[in-house]
Design an enzyme around this catalytic site. Sequence first.
Site, mmCIF file in Angstrom:
data_model
loop_
_atom_site.group_PDB
_atom_site.id
_atom_site.type_symbol
_atom_site.label_atom_id
_atom_site.label_comp_id
_atom_site.label_asym_id
_atom_site.label_seq_id
_atom_site.Cartn_x
_atom_site.Cartn_y
_atom_site.Cartn_z
ATOM 1 N N CYS A 52 0.811 -1.228 0.000
ATOM 2 C CA CYS A 52 0.000 0.000 0.000
ATOM 3 C C CYS A 52 0.841 1.273 0.000
ATOM 4 C CB CYS A 52 -0.945 -0.002 1.185
ATOM 5 S SG CYS A 52 -2.105 -1.364 1.098
ATOM 6 N N HIS B 24 -3.527 7.097 2.178
ATOM 7 C CA HIS B 24 -3.911 5.784 1.664
ATOM 8 C C HIS B 24 -5.287 5.430 2.232
ATOM 9 C CE1 HIS B 24 -3.965 1.654 0.605
ATOM 10 N NE2 HIS B 24 -3.810 1.216 1.842
ATOM 11 N N ASN C 3 -10.039 -0.253 -0.733
ATOM 12 C CA ASN C 3 -8.574 -0.202 -0.711
ATOM 13 C C ASN C 3 -8.045 -0.756 -2.038
ATOM 14 O OD1 ASN C 3 -5.853 -0.500 -0.287
ATOM 15 N ND2 ASN C 3 -6.048 -1.510 1.700
HETATM 16 O O1 UT7 Z 1 -3.832 -1.412 3.447
HETATM 17 C C1 UT7 Z 1 -3.125 -2.475 4.001
HETATM 18 C C2 UT7 Z 1 -3.109 -2.381 5.461
HETATM 19 N N1 UT7 Z 1 -4.350 -2.870 5.999
HETATM 20 C C3 UT7 Z 1 -5.038 -2.149 6.877
HETATM 21 O O2 UT7 Z 1 -4.694 -1.049 7.187
HETATM 22 C C4 UT7 Z 1 -6.219 -2.838 7.545
HETATM 23 C C5 UT7 Z 1 -6.138 -2.697 9.056
HETATM 24 N N2 UT7 Z 1 -7.179 -3.399 9.760
HETATM 25 C C6 UT7 Z 1 -8.493 -3.035 9.722
HETATM 26 O O3 UT7 Z 1 -8.847 -2.133 8.998
HETATM 27 C C7 UT7 Z 1 -9.462 -3.725 10.632
HETATM 28 O O4 UT7 Z 1 -8.765 -4.515 11.573
HETATM 29 C C8 UT7 Z 1 -10.497 -4.617 9.883
HETATM 30 C C9 UT7 Z 1 -11.458 -3.738 9.102
HETATM 31 C C10 UT7 Z 1 -9.793 -5.584 8.972
HETATM 32 C C11 UT7 Z 1 -11.327 -5.401 10.916
HETATM 33 O O5 UT7 Z 1 -11.953 -4.505 11.802
HETATM 34 P P1 UT7 Z 1 -11.826 -4.721 13.386
HETATM 35 O O6 UT7 Z 1 -12.601 -3.642 14.017
HETATM 36 O O7 UT7 Z 1 -10.380 -4.829 13.726
HETATM 37 O O8 UT7 Z 1 -12.588 -6.096 13.578
HETATM 38 P P2 UT7 Z 1 -12.055 -7.423 14.284
HETATM 39 O O9 UT7 Z 1 -11.137 -8.147 13.380
HETATM 40 O O10 UT7 Z 1 -11.606 -7.097 15.672
HETATM 41 O O11 UT7 Z 1 -13.411 -8.244 14.413
HETATM 42 C C12 UT7 Z 1 -14.473 -7.802 15.284
HETATM 43 C C13 UT7 Z 1 -15.646 -8.752 15.128
HETATM 44 C C14 UT7 Z 1 -15.251 -10.229 15.172
HETATM 45 O O12 UT7 Z 1 -16.295 -10.924 15.812
HETATM 46 P P3 UT7 Z 1 -16.208 -11.362 17.362
HETATM 47 O O13 UT7 Z 1 -14.963 -12.205 17.473
HETATM 48 O O14 UT7 Z 1 -16.081 -10.069 18.131
HETATM 49 O O15 UT7 Z 1 -17.477 -12.083 17.599
HETATM 50 C C15 UT7 Z 1 -15.206 -10.640 13.729
HETATM 51 O O16 UT7 Z 1 -15.470 -12.000 13.550
HETATM 52 O O17 UT7 Z 1 -16.241 -8.551 13.844
HETATM 53 C C16 UT7 Z 1 -16.327 -9.814 13.166
HETATM 54 N N3 UT7 Z 1 -16.193 -9.555 11.724
HETATM 55 C C17 UT7 Z 1 -17.229 -9.248 10.943
HETATM 56 N N4 UT7 Z 1 -18.538 -9.127 11.195
HETATM 57 C C18 UT7 Z 1 -19.341 -8.806 10.157
HETATM 58 C C19 UT7 Z 1 -15.057 -9.552 10.997
HETATM 59 N N5 UT7 Z 1 -15.339 -9.244 9.711
HETATM 60 C C20 UT7 Z 1 -16.690 -9.058 9.647
HETATM 61 C C21 UT7 Z 1 -17.566 -8.722 8.625
HETATM 62 N N6 UT7 Z 1 -18.887 -8.593 8.914
HETATM 63 N N7 UT7 Z 1 -17.160 -8.485 7.368
#
Ligand code: UT7
Length: 332
Positions: free
Chosen positions: A116, A256, A286
Amino acid sequence: MTKIRAAITGVAGYLPPYILNNEELSRMVDTTDEWIMTRIGIKERHILKEPGKGSSDMGAEAVKLLLAKTNTLPGDIDLLICPTVTPDHVFPATANIISHKTGITNAFSFDVNAACSGFLYALQIASQFIETGYRKKVIVVGAEKMSSITDYTDRTTCPLFGDAAAAVLLEPTTDEVGVMDAILHSDGVGLTHLHMKAGGSVKPASHDTVDAREHYIYQEGQAVFKWAVSKMADVSVEMMEKHNLTPDNLAWLVPHQANLRIIDATGNRMGLPPEKVMINIQKYGNTTSATIPLCLWELENKLHKGDNLILAAFGGGFTWGSVWLKWAYDPK
Ligand code: UT7
């Protein structure tokens, strides 16, 4: 002696026509528009659906538009750099293919793999070639078919990414505009948290790797998020302090576009009001090395000669950085 700098003298983008919105995604995996909008800020993304087409096809479209728009002949380009993590092939370089497809026959060309942050790395490389006088007309074209490495059964990654290409033309100038400074970093600790498991020399493609779905993006979202929030903000503030840039004399942050929460955190740390932060993640998601030039393309009519811009990115590697750019032309 008058300092030669590299100025962006034109920008163009290409988006494939198919739009994948959150409603359609929520029929593919267990997710909702509300979750995606709250946690990431993406409403829809463009996807290159045509079979047999790759990143170079989008890159070539962006370059053709750029050449037409800037009245530049393909034969006058003397270097083309393509930052990409979704090359058409492992080799040859996608940059070579884009040059071939656009009639750029007098240039050398190569790819840059900095995920990225690829556009910022490539911009700084291009700028160095121009500042030394070695090259005069350079294209940097970020081209990414992220859909080709996105697992549409994995709800934690598939809402994030989109396909696009965007290109800038860089030329020498002796005016006080152009690429003023770049602060670039990398840390290989990022491998653990963000990578593709198979298809490289460590684990070449096999039936087993395909069965195990190892040719897709693997991301530990929370770990990457923590790194991104702190590093993208730190390196942007560092650039401001180094050059006495303030919320008043900065025209725009061009970040980004990975997650709206990361963008907001960066803007806040820099003390910028929301109207000075470029955001188009809701429409494109992204697109890795294409996000920043896509933003510049959208902003073009709002930019004036001398405007101070900070471009900032964080991505796989890890890689991150910021570039201070003084815009080189008024709206046409
Ligand atoms: O450009 C390259 C670099 N990449 C980035 O900068 C990405 C950085 N990371 C992020 O943007 C975020 O971590 C994500 C958007 C990928 C994920 O968001 P988050 O707030 O960190 O969510 P999480 O992984 O902590 O998941 C929270 C909950 C989980 O459920 P439980 O364990 O709390 O029951 C996940 O299973 O959300 C759940 N979850 C979803 N629910 C509905 C994960 N993906 C989804 C989804 N829809 N698509």
